[in-house]
Design an enzyme around this catalytic site. Structure first.
Site, short mmCIF file in Angstrom:
data_model
loop_
_atom_site.label_atom_id
_atom_site.label_comp_id
_atom_site.label_asym_id
_atom_site.label_seq_id
_atom_site.Cartn_x
_atom_site.Cartn_y
_atom_site.Cartn_z
N ARG A 189 51.88 -71.82 45.11
CA ARG A 189 52.62 -72.64 45.97
C ARG A 189 51.86 -72.09 47.52
O ARG A 189 51.77 -70.78 47.90
CB ARG A 189 54.11 -72.20 46.36
CG ARG A 189 54.66 -72.89 47.45
CD ARG A 189 56.07 -73.18 47.45
NE ARG A 189 56.73 -71.96 47.82
CZ ARG A 189 58.16 -72.00 48.00
NH1 ARG A 189 58.95 -73.24 47.46
NH2 ARG A 189 58.70 -70.88 48.12
N ARG A 245 53.07 -67.78 51.45
CA ARG A 245 54.00 -67.19 52.12
C ARG A 245 54.25 -65.88 51.56
O ARG A 245 53.93 -65.39 50.37
CB ARG A 245 55.42 -67.84 51.89
CG ARG A 245 55.82 -68.93 52.71
CD ARG A 245 56.84 -69.81 52.17
NE ARG A 245 58.13 -68.82 51.80
CZ ARG A 245 59.19 -69.81 51.32
NH1 ARG A 245 59.15 -70.89 51.20
NH2 ARG A 245 60.24 -68.95 50.98
P1 AMP Z 1 63.64 -70.13 51.44
O1 AMP Z 1 62.58 -70.82 52.18
O2 AMP Z 1 65.04 -71.16 51.23
O3 AMP Z 1 63.28 -69.64 50.13
O4 AMP Z 1 64.13 -68.86 52.07
C1 AMP Z 1 63.36 -67.79 52.32
C2 AMP Z 1 64.26 -66.38 52.41
O5 AMP Z 1 64.99 -66.50 53.61
C3 AMP Z 1 65.10 -66.00 51.57
O6 AMP Z 1 64.34 -65.28 50.32
C4 AMP Z 1 65.94 -65.28 52.26
O7 AMP Z 1 65.59 -64.07 52.42
C5 AMP Z 1 66.08 -65.70 53.55
N1 AMP Z 1 66.96 -66.88 53.59
C6 AMP Z 1 67.05 -68.41 53.57
N2 AMP Z 1 68.34 -69.07 53.48
C7 AMP Z 1 69.03 -67.74 53.19
C8 AMP Z 1 70.62 -68.02 53.08
N3 AMP Z 1 71.41 -68.98 53.02
N4 AMP Z 1 71.36 -66.67 53.00
C9 AMP Z 1 70.52 -65.49 53.19
N5 AMP Z 1 69.15 -65.65 53.15
C10 AMP Z 1 68.58 -66.68 53.23
#
Ligand code: AMP
Length: 206
Positions: free
Chosen positions: A122, A153
């Site tokens: 990705r 990322r």
């Molecule tokens: P994402 O882009 O949704 O994959 O989020 C990337 C990272 O942000 C995750 O692996 C978590 O470390 C953090 N994160 C995002 N949303 C949450 C959430 N609702 N609760 C806890 N950590 C979050």
């Protein structure tokens, strides 16, 4: 409409959320994007979130819940919203119930074998928020939509992905049962082409 998108990392939540939120004319709220922008701006929330994100761990519930509460109180959420990546724990779901009860939960289902390949390949565009797989790009460094430089990322590197998947199974997957019990869930197979998944989601929400 108040919507939640659930699914493992790499299920296509972000891509689908962009399309569905624009079709339904509701704001797309991605907690991951909010944290990435807080990190870029070096805010206190960003500094705290970074060490958990880099390790593939969840940011503590209290931090995420406070951030989402503030965001949902904004005017543009008055007629609905699409939450992408929140809630990720039962505690967050309980907190959300007290802030704003969702109308429906879309659960995008993809087997783990496919997720690993999707995540390692990705690339994301920091400018237009597009998400691409290297196998579909002529140049894996350039955004085919807006020409900006694509990003791999840090948390999409193989060593962090395994951790994110196990965190998903332990802490987030229980939400499928939680929302099944209250009758709000629509599970959509996410291993098809993005356009087909989008169509299936929109028709499940009709
Ligand atoms: P994402 O882009 O949704 O994959 O989020 C990337 C990272 O942000 C995750 O692996 C978590 O470390 C953090 N994160 C995002 N949303 C949450 C959430 N609702 N609760 C806890 N950590 C979050």
């Amino acid at each position: 409409m108040k919507l939640i998108f659930l699914g493992p990392p790499g299920a296509g939540k972000g891509t689908q959320a962009l399309g569905v939120s624009s079709s339904l004319n509701i704001p797309h709220i991605s907690t991951g994007d909010m944290f990435r922008s807080a990190i870029k701006n070096e805010t206190p929330t960003g500094l705290e979130a970074k060490r958990y994100m880099d390790a593939g761990q969840l940011v503590p519930d209290s931090v995420v819940i406070a951030m989402v509460k503030e965001r949902l109180a904004m005017d543009d959420c008055a007629n609905g919203y699409l939450l992408d990546g929140f809630p990720r724990t039962v505690e967050q779901a309980e907190a959300l119930k007290d802030i704003s009860e969702p109308d429906a939960v879309v659960n995008i289902d993809v087997p783990d074998e496919l997720l690993m390949d999707r995540l390692t390949g990705r690339r994301v565009c920091p400018k237009c928020a597009g998400t691409f797989h290297i196998s579909k790009l002529n140049d894996p460094t350039i955004c085919p939509v807006c020409g900006d430089t694509l990003i791999h990322r840090d948390d999409d590197k193989p060593e962090t992905i395994a951790n994110r998947l196990s965190v998903y199974h332990a802490q987030t997957a229980p939400l499928i049962g939680y929302y099944t019990d209250n009758g709000k869930i629509r599970t959509i197979p996410g291993d098809k082409k993005p356009e087909e998944v989008q169509k299936a989601i929109l028709s499940a929400l009709e």
